[in-house]
Enzyme design. Sequence first.
Site, mmCIF file in Angstrom:
data_model
loop_
_atom_site.group_PDB
_atom_site.id
_atom_site.type_symbol
_atom_site.label_atom_id
_atom_site.label_comp_id
_atom_site.label_asym_id
_atom_site.label_seq_id
_atom_site.Cartn_x
_atom_site.Cartn_y
_atom_site.Cartn_z
ATOM 1 N N CYS A 58 -0.599 7.240 13.725
ATOM 2 C CA CYS A 58 -1.137 6.777 14.997
ATOM 3 C C CYS A 58 -2.536 7.379 15.144
ATOM 4 O O CYS A 58 -2.704 8.594 14.974
ATOM 5 C CB CYS A 58 -0.244 7.217 16.156
ATOM 6 S SG CYS A 58 -0.976 6.898 17.779
ATOM 7 N N ASP A 112 3.696 6.575 11.898
ATOM 8 C CA ASP A 112 4.205 5.243 12.232
ATOM 9 C C ASP A 112 4.859 4.689 10.979
ATOM 10 O O ASP A 112 4.391 4.930 9.869
ATOM 11 C CB ASP A 112 3.066 4.304 12.647
ATOM 12 C CG ASP A 112 2.534 4.593 14.039
ATOM 13 O OD1 ASP A 112 3.337 4.977 14.909
ATOM 14 O OD2 ASP A 112 1.328 4.418 14.252
ATOM 15 N N GLU A 144 -2.050 -5.767 -9.572
ATOM 16 C CA GLU A 144 -1.281 -4.889 -10.437
ATOM 17 C C GLU A 144 -0.478 -3.962 -9.529
ATOM 18 O O GLU A 144 -1.026 -3.336 -8.630
ATOM 19 C CB GLU A 144 -2.231 -4.117 -11.359
ATOM 20 C CG GLU A 144 -1.555 -3.380 -12.482
ATOM 21 C CD GLU A 144 -0.917 -2.097 -12.012
ATOM 22 O OE1 GLU A 144 0.276 -1.897 -12.324
ATOM 23 O OE2 GLU A 144 -1.585 -1.310 -11.330
ATOM 24 N N HIS A 191 -1.500 -0.576 14.504
ATOM 25 C CA HIS A 191 -0.670 -1.473 13.685
ATOM 26 C C HIS A 191 -1.433 -2.735 13.298
ATOM 27 O O HIS A 191 -1.375 -3.180 12.155
ATOM 28 C CB HIS A 191 0.597 -1.883 14.438
ATOM 29 C CG HIS A 191 1.484 -0.744 14.837
ATOM 30 N ND1 HIS A 191 1.554 0.451 14.162
ATOM 31 C CD2 HIS A 191 2.358 -0.643 15.848
ATOM 32 C CE1 HIS A 191 2.429 1.241 14.736
ATOM 33 N NE2 HIS A 191 2.940 0.607 15.780
ATOM 34 N N GLU A 192 -2.095 -3.326 14.273
ATOM 35 C CA GLU A 192 -2.823 -4.574 14.022
ATOM 36 C C GLU A 192 -3.920 -4.367 12.988
ATOM 37 O O GLU A 192 -4.081 -5.167 12.056
ATOM 38 C CB GLU A 192 -3.416 -5.107 15.339
ATOM 39 C CG GLU A 192 -2.385 -5.459 16.392
ATOM 40 C CD GLU A 192 -1.946 -4.295 17.276
ATOM 41 O OE1 GLU A 192 -1.289 -4.568 18.298
ATOM 42 O OE2 GLU A 192 -2.244 -3.112 16.967
#
Length: 150
Positions: free
Chosen positions: A48, A55, A71, A89-90
Site C-alpha cells: 500500500c 496488499d 519468458e 491496485h489500479e
Amino acid sequence: MSPDQPVLGRPAEIPATPETAILDRVPNPHPDVDYLTRFAIPEFTALCPITGQPDFAHLVIDYVADQWLVESKSLKLFMYSFRNHGSFHEATTVMIGKRLVERLEPRWLRIGGYWYPRGGIPIDVFWQTGAPLENIWLPDQGVAPYRGRG
C-alpha cells in the site's frame, strides 16, 4: 542485465523495482496461429503506498501473441519486484498490462487483478487492449468473487 542478455538459464536477482525489471521475450513458434496463453499469479504481493502494509492479489493475464512470447522466469522476477513497491491496485494492475504490451506487442492482452480487501473492500481491476479476437477461445478467468466469511 540488459534486454539482450536473457535471465533464462542463469542466476538472477530479484529486480529492485518494477521499472528496472527486464521482461525477456522469446520468438513465438506459431505466429501464424491465434491462440491464448494464460498466466495465473495467485500469490501476488505489493505494498500500500500510504501505509506500507502488504496488499495481496490473484492476477490473471491472458494474451494472444504475435511475434513474441514472454519468458516465464523474467515474468516471475518482474512480479517479485512488486513486493517492495508501493502503488494503488489500479496503478499496479494497469502498469503490469502496459509493460507486457510494450515489450511483446501482442495481438491482444487482458489482465484481471483480483485484490483482497483493503479497509474491508475488495478491489478488482480489469484492463485490456481492445475487443477480444473473435477466433480465440476465451475462458472465464476462474477467480470467484470475494465472499468473505458471510
